[in-house]
Design an enzyme around this catalytic site. Structure first.
Site, PDB file in Angstrom:
ATOM      1  N   SER A   1       0.941  -1.255  -0.242  1.00 53.64           N
ATOM      2  CA  SER A   1       0.509  -0.331  -0.213  1.00 53.64           C
ATOM      3  C   SER A   1       1.109   1.254   0.088  1.00 53.64           C
ATOM      4  O   SER A   1       1.314   1.332  -0.668  1.00 53.64           O
ATOM      5  CB  SER A   1      -0.850  -0.173   1.334  1.00 53.64           C
ATOM      6  OG  SER A   1      -1.901   1.106   1.900  1.00 53.64           O
TER       7      SER A   1
ATOM      8  N   ASP B   1      -8.365  -4.111  -6.892  1.00 48.44           N
ATOM      9  CA  ASP B   1      -7.885  -3.099  -5.666  1.00 48.44           C
ATOM     10  C   ASP B   1      -9.081  -2.166  -5.897  1.00 48.44           C
ATOM     11  O   ASP B   1      -8.756  -1.300  -6.376  1.00 48.44           O
ATOM     12  CB  ASP B   1      -6.196  -3.559  -5.120  1.00 48.44           C
ATOM     13  CG  ASP B   1      -5.986  -3.054  -3.650  1.00 48.44           C
ATOM     14  OD1 ASP B   1      -6.866  -1.820  -3.695  1.00 48.44           O
ATOM     15  OD2 ASP B   1      -4.809  -3.537  -3.880  1.00 48.44           O
TER      16      ASP B   1
ATOM     17  N   HIS C   1      -5.845  -6.438  -1.024  1.00 43.58           N
ATOM     18  CA  HIS C   1      -5.627  -5.025  -0.812  1.00 43.58           C
ATOM     19  C   HIS C   1      -4.060  -6.120   0.244  1.00 43.58           C
ATOM     20  O   HIS C   1      -4.493  -6.135   1.471  1.00 43.58           O
ATOM     21  CB  HIS C   1      -6.396  -4.018  -0.367  1.00 43.58           C
ATOM     22  CG  HIS C   1      -4.752  -2.386   0.142  1.00 43.58           C
ATOM     23  ND1 HIS C   1      -4.331  -2.148  -0.885  1.00 43.58           N
ATOM     24  CD2 HIS C   1      -5.168  -2.230   1.410  1.00 43.58           C
ATOM     25  CE1 HIS C   1      -3.848  -0.560  -0.746  1.00 43.58           C
ATOM     26  NE2 HIS C   1      -3.598  -1.206   0.898  1.00 43.58           N
TER      27      HIS C   1
END
Length: 531
Positions: free
Chosen positions: A236, A461, A490
């Site tokens: 991320s 995602d 994710h």
């Protein structure tokens, strides 16, 4: 909104010791600390890294309160607050490790991890080794698993923007404004939060809370570990941190895995990235509500996606008028239901909580979505994470300061993307009135000095839309892209997808990326279950 919960959205992402390589590569960076030129910042990194390499890390048993049991070890790495002034004020960054499980000949150094955020702690990473996660078994033979709290996070000079107990109180205002008065109220909260950051943390550290400085910290940690080059896994926001590191220090990189990628284009950081999220989260919400409808025999929420959506709209409206248990309103519901957009693993648990509520049992919903005012440690952690998220994103880039821009874009997106749009707006709006200097983002184009890297991304995602992985892949010379098709998790590398895991292992253990990009089939959809 890379984290699942925000201020206004809810109640609540090398064996031998060596001298440090020269930090001259850092002169290519595009975002020196305010008032300092790039070469000065690069010199500061070189000084700090050399000191860290000489000092190393004094590894000891972790403090009991950290919840990191033996054989995990903890320590600190000292870094400058301002890399233009390496002899000025310093802070200590908390680091931990689990030693590699293989033989001396198998060991390849340290693998440093960042879970995202900004504001996430990586200190749980070594637990993958000590708890014997089978997905990590092969890399764990080769690498010490190293986690750290980035500057401002957790045990690394934590910052704050609000009183943690006040931050935890619920219900928060409904993110979807009913009228202009609601918008004015949210704008007031956002401006007060931005001012609170300055008042509570506006000393030496807050102006230097940004991604380039965290990347510099990462290089100092690398040196303190005795690693000649960096092995890194970022998820991320951790991918953006890794991308900025690759730009600043391309010759310091050995292996890098980017999992669930933030789009590094300067025009995306950070305002446009959040608008892109609004659309992507709506698509993932559609995926989940369709799945819930397919399992109406288990959950009894609705037999079609439209019926499930109607139940959601009714739940929001009811909670707005009369918060569940007095504390769970629309914002808190979003904090819970958004989890299903992040991970397939949350699909069944969130559906089970919803089903129980519709059948007359509100206790699971209160437990899952309501605040726990007695858990002061958790409330402090949540507030700190949100403070770091805000500080880093606001400091990283120039945000729109005219409310009309935010209002125009949110009003345009909301009708077709109602799940997240306004919530995301309020979470990031403190950047519109941020009381510190903002700057242009780093332009990530590390060139051929960067070795081959691996980019891993699920196709649907929501938090980091797929286009970001494609963009980073284009910018990283020699990289390979692994796509998990028709999936929306994710964070992919920690899941049990053999197609993905085998390629990540081959890269980390042998440096192999393959001759072409790869598309992996997604896991089967989750099985329904009840609470």
């Amino acid at each position: 909104m890379l984290a699942a919960a925000g201020t206004f959205a809810s109640a609540a992402l090398i064996a031998a010791v060596t001298t440090a390589p020269s930090a001259a590569a850092g002169t290519s960076e595009g975002d020196a600390p305010a008032g300092n030129d790039r070469s000065t910042a690069a010199h500061g990194v070189a000084v700090a890294a050399a000191r860290a390499a000489k000092k190393g890390v004094d590894w000891k048993d972790c403090p009991e309160s950290w919840g990191l049991a033996k054989p995990i070890q903890c320590g600190y790495v000292t870094v400058p607050v301002d890399y233009a002034r390496p002899d000025g004020r310093t802070i200590d960054l908390a680091v931990d490790r689990a030693r590699s499980t293989g033989s001396k000949d198998e060991r390849q150094g340290s693998l440093i991890y960042n879970p995202g955020g900004p504001g996430g702690s990586g200190l749980d990473f070594p637990k993958y080794v000590t708890e014997k996660d089978p997905v990590q078994a092969k890399p764990a033979k080769a690498y010490d698993y190293v986690g750290f709290d980035p500057r401002g996070v957790g045990h690394s000079a934590p910052i704050s923007c609000a009183d943690p107990q006040e931050f935890a109180k619920a219900p928060k205002p409904d993110p979807v404004p009913a009228d202009e008065a609601d918008k004015r109220a949210h704008r007031k909260l956002a401006a007060e939060y931005a001012q609170g950051c300055k008042e509570r943390s506006g000393g030496d550290l807050l102006p230097h809370m940004n991604t380039p400085n965290t990347a510099r910290d990462l290089d100092v940690i690398r040196a303190a570990l005795g690693d000649a080059k960096l092995n890194y896994l970022g998820v991320s926001y951790g991918t953006y941190l890794g991308a900025v590191y690759a730009e600043l220090f391309p010759s310091h990189v050995r292996r890098m895995v980017f999992d669930s990628v933030v789009n590094p284009a300067t025009e995306k950081i950070w305002y446009q990235a959040n608008l892109d999220q609004d659309v992507a989260f709506q698509g993932r919400w559609t995926d989940w509500t369709k799945w819930v409808a397919e399992h109406d025999d288990v959950y009894g929420i609705g037999a079609t996606r439209a019926e499930v959506q109607r139940q959601w709209d009714e739940l929001r409206a009811k909670a707005k008028k009369d918060p569940v248990g007095g504390v769970v309103g629309p914002a808190e519901l979003l904090g819970l239901f958004q989890k299903a957009s992040y991970s397939d693993g949350a699909w069944a648990p969130v559906a089970a909580v919803w089903s129980a509520y519709l059948k007359g049992d509100e206790k699971p919903l209160l437990k899952a979505a309501g605040p726990d005012m007695s858990n002061t440690a958790k409330n402090k952690e949540d507030e700190n994470g949100n403070a770091v998220y805000t500080a880093v994103q606001c400091n990283d880039a120039n945000w729109p300061t005219d409310w009309r821009t935010w209002d125009r874009d949110s009003t345009r997106l909301h009708p077709k993307n109602p799940f997240l749009t306004w919530s995301n707006t309020w979470m990031n709006l403190p950047c519109a009135t941020w009381p510190l200097k903002q700057r242009e983002p780093v332009d990530v184009h590390p060139g051929k000095a960067l070795p081959a890297t691996l980019v891993v991304q699920s196709e649907r995602d929501a938090a980091t839309p797929y286009a970001g992985a494609v963009e980073l892949h284009k910018r990283l010379h020699g990289s390979r892209l692994i796509t998990e098709k028709d999936a929306g998790n994710h964070g992919v590398t920690g899941l049990r997808n053999a197609c993905v895991n085998e390629r990540v292992d081959a890269y980390l253990l042998k440096g192999e990326t393959g001759k072409k990009d790869v598309t992996c089939a997604a896991h089967e959809a989750p099985e329904p279950e009840t609470s």
